[in-house]
Motif scaffolding. Structure first.
Motif, PDB file in Angstrom:
ATOM      1  N   LEU A 190       0.841  -1.196   0.000  1.00  0.00           N
ATOM      2  CA  LEU A 190       0.000   0.000   0.000  1.00  0.00           C
ATOM      3  C   LEU A 190       0.876   1.246   0.000  1.00  0.00           C
ATOM      4  O   LEU A 190       1.801   1.366   0.814  1.00  0.00           O
ATOM      5  N   HIS A 191       0.567   2.188  -0.904  1.00  0.00           N
ATOM      6  CA  HIS A 191       1.262   3.466  -0.994  1.00  0.00           C
ATOM      7  C   HIS A 191       0.370   4.541  -0.375  1.00  0.00           C
ATOM      8  O   HIS A 191      -0.760   4.757  -0.834  1.00  0.00           O
ATOM      9  N   ILE A 192       0.892   5.238   0.653  1.00  0.00           N
ATOM     10  CA  ILE A 192       0.074   6.145   1.454  1.00  0.00           C
ATOM     11  C   ILE A 192       0.687   7.543   1.484  1.00  0.00           C
ATOM     12  O   ILE A 192       1.709   7.777   2.144  1.00  0.00           O
ATOM     13  N   PRO A 193       0.099   8.517   0.767  1.00  0.00           N
ATOM     14  CA  PRO A 193       0.559   9.903   0.887  1.00  0.00           C
ATOM     15  C   PRO A 193       0.048  10.512   2.195  1.00  0.00           C
ATOM     16  O   PRO A 193      -1.133  10.415   2.509  1.00  0.00           O
ATOM     17  N   THR A 194       0.935  11.120   2.962  1.00  0.00           N
ATOM     18  CA  THR A 194       0.560  11.537   4.320  1.00  0.00           C
ATOM     19  C   THR A 194      -0.335  12.773   4.357  1.00  0.00           C
ATOM     20  O   THR A 194      -0.976  13.036   5.379  1.00  0.00           O
ATOM     21  N   ALA A 216       9.225   6.831  -7.688  1.00  0.00           N
ATOM     22  CA  ALA A 216       9.676   5.989  -6.579  1.00  0.00           C
ATOM     23  C   ALA A 216       8.651   4.908  -6.245  1.00  0.00           C
ATOM     24  O   ALA A 216       9.005   3.741  -6.045  1.00  0.00           O
ATOM     25  N   ALA A 217       7.382   5.291  -6.187  1.00  0.00           N
ATOM     26  CA  ALA A 217       6.330   4.324  -5.871  1.00  0.00           C
ATOM     27  C   ALA A 217       6.202   3.275  -6.956  1.00  0.00           C
ATOM     28  O   ALA A 217       6.059   2.069  -6.682  1.00  0.00           O
ATOM     29  N   ASP A 218       6.280   3.709  -8.206  1.00  0.00           N
ATOM     30  CA  ASP A 218       6.154   2.762  -9.317  1.00  0.00           C
ATOM     31  C   ASP A 218       7.336   1.798  -9.350  1.00  0.00           C
ATOM     32  O   ASP A 218       7.173   0.626  -9.732  1.00  0.00           O
ATOM     33  N   ALA A 219       8.513   2.260  -8.964  1.00  0.00           N
ATOM     34  CA  ALA A 219       9.672   1.368  -8.903  1.00  0.00           C
ATOM     35  C   ALA A 219       9.456   0.290  -7.838  1.00  0.00           C
ATOM     36  O   ALA A 219       9.802  -0.887  -8.048  1.00  0.00           O
TER      37      ALA A 219
END
Length: 232
Positions: free
Chosen positions: A164-168, A218-221
């Motif tokens: 899970l990718h979470i933007p703060t 960065a997230a896609d990597a």
């Protein structure tokens, strides 16, 4: 690279459209790209094309097909954003998971019984988590999934790895919801959470003003490496 193609519903009583992008040569595995509230728009189709270029069969099901035909909206156009919110309010998420499950079946057949992963954004991030808990998907990734804190009761059903990718600074996922996700999932053996400090919802959108190039890259990597490992 891709085209809209019908897929049979799980019950076999109808068909729904999907954007399918096919790689050159035999696919490594299949990846289901789960839409935002804006439908299977140019950004989602581009993400499918990217996965096909990387050697995967990529399929994006049109999950709004029961409530609106051919949803293709632009998040940067206010009127279209409001239309998307209206469609979201009408959308049956449980039925959406059944359509994703039908897509998994189609994808698995297309890769000769091989592995199938999913990656979703916004609404799709939430649905990716639900898919991990409710289907036999082999790996799931969610970007800025909304309302996952309310789904934590399903976490024990997760059998395969989830990222899970979470933007703060997500305007749709407040800090207390993010804290609940960490409290509920940080010790889960199958779930990995990545925070992106100071970023807002939609930072990995393929096009438009929401995109943050460095964070999206960065997230896609991380996602690429995750699928390389989990779908091998």
């Amino acid at each position: 690279m891709g085209a809209m193609t019908p897929i049979d519903t799980l019950s076999g009583d109808g068909q729904f459209p999907c954007y399918i992008a096919t790689p050159q040569g035999d696919p490594k595995a299949a990846i289901i790209v789960i839409q935002e509230i804006f439908g299977v728009n140019s950004g989602i189709r581009a993400k499918c094309d990217h996965w096909a270029e990387a050697g995967y069969l990529a399929i994006a099901p049109d999950l709004f097909w029961r409530i609106n035909s051919g949803t293709d909206l632009d998040a940067d156009v206010q009127a279209e954003f409001e239309t998307a919110l209206d469609l979201m309010g009408k959308f049956d998420q449980d039925q959406g998971i059944r359509d994703i499950e039908a897509t998994i079946h189609r994808a698995r057949t297309a890769v000769n019984g091989g592995k199938v992963g999913c990656v979703g954004y916004c609404l799709g991030g939430r649905l990716a988590f639900m898919t991990a808990a409710r289907t036999d998907i082999n790996a799931s990734v969610g970007y800025y999934g909304v309302g996952i804190d309310g789904l934590l009761g399903e976490k024990n059903a997760i059998a395969h790895d989830v990222m899970l990718h979470i933007p703060t600074a997500d305007g749709f996922v407040p800090t207390d919801a993010q804290a609940a996700m960490h409290a509920g999932l940080d010790d889960h053996p199958k779930v990995t959470l990545h925070d992106y400090e100071g970023l807002d919802h939609g930072f990995a959108a393929e096009f438009g003003v929401r995109r943050d190039e460095a964070a999206a890259t960065a997230a896609d990597a991380r996602t690429t490496a995750f699928f390389k490992e989990q779908l091998a």
